[in-house]
Design a protein around this motif. Sequence first.
Motif, PDB file in Angstrom:
ATOM      1  N   HIS A  43      -8.015   1.685   4.404  1.00  0.00           N
ATOM      2  CA  HIS A  43      -9.062   1.263   5.348  1.00  0.00           C
ATOM      3  C   HIS A  43     -10.454   1.341   4.737  1.00  0.00           C
ATOM      4  N   LYS A  53      -5.502  -5.611   6.538  1.00  0.00           N
ATOM      5  CA  LYS A  53      -6.481  -4.801   5.808  1.00  0.00           C
ATOM      6  C   LYS A  53      -7.673  -5.679   5.403  1.00  0.00           C
ATOM      7  N   SER A  80      -4.223  -1.285   0.052  1.00  0.00           N
ATOM      8  CA  SER A  80      -3.231  -2.203   0.611  1.00  0.00           C
ATOM      9  C   SER A  80      -3.864  -3.577   0.770  1.00  0.00           C
ATOM     10  N   GLY A 104       0.837  -1.208   0.000  1.00  0.00           N
ATOM     11  CA  GLY A 104       0.000   0.000   0.000  1.00  0.00           C
ATOM     12  C   GLY A 104       0.864   1.247   0.000  1.00  0.00           C
ATOM     13  N   GLY A 105       1.927   1.216   0.777  1.00  0.00           N
ATOM     14  CA  GLY A 105       2.842   2.366   0.817  1.00  0.00           C
ATOM     15  C   GLY A 105       3.463   2.608  -0.547  1.00  0.00           C
TER      16      GLY A 105
HETATM   17  C1  LIG Z   1      -1.477   0.004   6.037  1.00  0.00           C
HETATM   18  C2  LIG Z   1      -1.645   1.395   5.607  1.00  0.00           C
HETATM   19  C3  LIG Z   1      -0.967   1.935   4.528  1.00  0.00           C
HETATM   20  C4  LIG Z   1       0.142   1.235   3.810  1.00  0.00           C
HETATM   21  O1  LIG Z   1      -0.039  -0.046   3.495  1.00  0.00           O
HETATM   22  P1  LIG Z   1       1.176  -1.130   3.505  1.00  0.00           P
HETATM   23  O2  LIG Z   1       0.623  -2.146   2.590  1.00  0.00           O
HETATM   24  O3  LIG Z   1       1.363  -1.558   4.909  1.00  0.00           O
HETATM   25  O4  LIG Z   1       2.364  -0.436   2.940  1.00  0.00           O
HETATM   26  C5  LIG Z   1      -1.266   3.222   4.127  1.00  0.00           C
HETATM   27  N1  LIG Z   1      -2.173   3.954   4.773  1.00  0.00           N
HETATM   28  C6  LIG Z   1      -2.830   3.493   5.856  1.00  0.00           C
HETATM   29  C7  LIG Z   1      -3.813   4.374   6.522  1.00  0.00           C
HETATM   30  C8  LIG Z   1      -2.576   2.200   6.305  1.00  0.00           C
HETATM   31  O5  LIG Z   1      -3.208   1.749   7.384  1.00  0.00           O
END
Ligand SMILES: *Cc1c(COP(=O)(O)O)cnc(C)c1O
Length: 409
Positions: A166, A192, A187, A66-67
Amino acid sequence: MERFEGSFTQQEPISEDGIAAALAVLRHGRLHRYNTAGDEVAEAALLEEEFAAFTGARYCVAVASGGYALGCALRAVGLDRDEPVLSNAFTLAPVPGAIAAAGGRPVFVEITEDLVLDLADLEAKAKATGARLLLLSHMRGHVCDMDALMALCGRLGVTVIEDCAHTMGAEWRGVASGRHGVVGCFSTQTYKHMNSGEGGFCITDDEEVAARMVLLSGSYMLYGRHRAAPGPEVFQRIRLEVPNVSGRMDNLRAAVLRPQIGLLADRRDRWAALYRGMEAGLAGVPGLRLIPRPAEERFVGSSFQFLLPQWEEARIVAFLAACVARGVELKWFGAGDPVAFTSRYVHWRYAGAQSCPQTDRVLRGLVDMRLPLTFAPADVAQIARIIRAEALRIGQAEAVEAVAAPQVQ
Ligand SMILES: *Cc1c(COP(=O)(O)O)cnc(C)c1O
């Protein structure tokens, strides 16, 4: 005294069809998305096509996290070095981290006591900094008034990227989360809404942004293997201008994810039942504020938040300890030093010193918990009973002391 024995971090197992699909990939060994035999279509390409269809987006790129999706989107819309990027002061560390990694400068915007972006502060900060970009985080599934936000950003000339970590499967007035901004980022990390350990998606309707994201993700010159992507003429224009910032999805995780898309609607309903159960269980506790949910949203209640607005720090600490002693491990965004994922904007020092006093006030009393689908409604009812009992006990002690205090003086 009853004690909760379940785990707040235990997700459901991968379904049997996901396991079978993963085994098939392991057996043929072509885990890399561009390693295909004959006219085979890679699991990753099929996943993108299916997730695009699920959200209604024209294009989808599956990526490593997600990042990564957030950084990829920022680069694809043309973020310049040291450019300010507006974002929620209440979000998770990977959000400002993605801005910094892409070369931008996070500018934190206040949140309201309903945990969503404060649109007045957004306007003030956009004007003060001249920012062109907003990385909007639907933190913990709380969605601001998207109609008002998009109208405001249109007036300000601000491009919106949505962090939907989320809100996978959520909607605002019938529009899927991630479909308001130019890019929606998701993500598939274990905690998630779909679980492949790590993973993510970018969705968009913009053909040039889509092509940039495919190239950025590390497609070499194999972009023709993507199905939820624009045609070769779009790539032809830009393919030598966009750097390869490798962050691809692989076929093993794609195989695990594909069957989960079909489960999302059912998961959303089950999360809603758990969420409403917790809400009912905590209703009317003195000193405990629940977050109102607007009628326009259809949310995915995979976590639950409440506020202890007037509580002194020592009381909150005592309350959290009493809950933990009974098996209810709550997270607190007001701790001086961050624990687990509860860091706040003041802890992200690379972003420079910034002050969001309204957000500070809200986070001081903000309590958070996960509601994994391994919980039954009876678990949620028990957790709520424990929280209610401890809030009443510790909150009442506070009230008694407040009355007693003048006599002590
Ligand atoms: C988990 C999360 C991310 C990033 O996701 P990853 O897959 O862990 O890199 C971004 N924004 C929020 C609000 C998150 O909870």
